[in-house]
Scaffold this motif. Structure first.
Motif, PDB file in Angstrom:
ATOM      1  N   HIS A 135       0.803  -1.141  -0.003  1.00 16.84           N
ATOM      2  CA  HIS A 135      -0.149  -0.015   0.048  1.00 16.84           C
ATOM      3  C   HIS A 135       0.876   1.244   0.057  1.00 16.84           C
ATOM      4  O   HIS A 135       0.336   2.301  -0.790  1.00 16.84           O
ATOM      5  CB  HIS A 135      -1.050  -0.021   1.045  1.00 16.84           C
ATOM      6  N   HIS A 161       0.776   3.940  -3.205  1.00 19.38           N
ATOM      7  CA  HIS A 161       0.594   5.538  -3.038  1.00 19.38           C
ATOM      8  C   HIS A 161       1.734   6.141  -3.639  1.00 19.38           C
ATOM      9  O   HIS A 161       1.670   7.309  -4.130  1.00 19.38           O
ATOM     10  CB  HIS A 161       0.383   5.737  -1.668  1.00 19.38           C
ATOM     11  N   GLN A 167      -4.853   4.337  -4.120  1.00 16.67           N
ATOM     12  CA  GLN A 167      -5.066   3.248  -2.742  1.00 16.67           C
ATOM     13  C   GLN A 167      -6.473   2.445  -3.435  1.00 16.67           C
ATOM     14  O   GLN A 167      -7.383   2.721  -3.927  1.00 16.67           O
ATOM     15  CB  GLN A 167      -5.872   4.126  -1.794  1.00 16.67           C
TER      16      GLN A 167
END
Length: 191
Positions: free
Chosen positions: A94, A98, A104
Motif C-alpha cells: 500500500h 501510493h 489506494q
C-alpha cells in the motif's frame, strides 16, 4: 495514457534502504542494502508485484523511468518493489502504490514465486515475489523518478503485444502475466 498527471518527483527509492533477505521458504535470514542485493547475480530477497485493473478490466502498465538501475524504459506491471527491514508485506504494497501512483485500493494476494533475471554483468533481480491484484477507478498520478509513462491495456491486446515484442517488457512481468492468465482467468470479473 502517456499524459497522466505527473507530480513533483519525490524520491521514494534509495540504494541504501535495507531489504529483507530470505531463504527459499521465505524465512527472513538477514538484511542487505538494495544496491548490494541487486549486485552481480543478486541475493535472494523479498519483493512484490502489483496488478491494478480499471473498472473495464484493463491493466494499468507502467514504463520504468530512464534512471532506474535495472530494466530502465521497459514496460512492466502497475507497481513493484520490496518491503523494507521491519515492514510487513501488507504495509509495503500500500505504501508503494501510493508513492508511485497516488492510488489506494484493496489488493488480493494471488501467488508467490521465485525468479532470477540478469540485466547486465553488474546487476540482477533475485527475488521471492508475492503477486497481488486490485481494481481502481481513480486516476493515477505518476512519480517521474519511478515511472516515465502509464497506459491501460486490455488483456487480449497485452497478450498480443508481449507475443510480438517480448523484449519491451520486464522479465518478472512476463512470468507473472502468463501465470495470471493461466491460473487466475476469473480475476477480471472477481475483483
Amino acid at each position: 495514457m502517456g499524459n497522466a498527471p505527473a507530480r513533483p518527483a519525490a524520491v521514494v527509492s534509495f540504494e541504501d534502504e535495507a531489504l529483507i533477505l530470505v531463504d527459499h521458504e521465505d524465512r527472513e535470514i538477514g538484511h542487505l542494502s538494495k544496491a548490494a542485493a541487486h549486485h552481480g547475480n543478486g541475493r535472494l530477497h523479498r519483493a512484490f508485484s502489483l496488478f491494478v485493473f480499471d473498472p473495464r478490466g484493463h491493466l494499468l502498465l507502467q514504463k520504468r523511468a530512464a534512471g532506474k538501475r535495472l530494466w530502465p524504459g521497459y514496460w512492466s506491471n502497475t507497481c513493484c518493489s520490496h518491503p523494507r527491514r521491519g515492514e510487513s508485506i501488507d504495509a509495503a504494497i500500500h505504501r508503494r502504490l501510493h508513492e508511485e501512483l497516488r492510488l489506494q485500493c484493496p489488493l488480493a494476494f494471488l501467488f508467490k514465486f521465485r525468479y532470477q533475471a540478469q540485466f547486465d554483468e553488474r546487476g540482477a533481480e533475485n527475488e521471492l515475489c508475492s503477486v497481488f491484484a486490485g481494481r481502481s477507478g481513480d486516476p493515477p498520478a505518476l512519480n517521474l523518478n519511478e515511472i516515465s509513462e502509464l497506459r491501460y491495456v486490455a488483456p487480449d491486446v497485452l497478450d498480443q503485444e508481449i507475443q510480438a515484442r517480448p523484449q519491451d517488457f520486464t522479465p518478472w512481468f512476463k512470468i507473472e502475466w502468463s501465470r495470471i492468465r493461466r491460473d487466475h482467468a476469473e480475476l477480471l470479473t472477481r475483483l
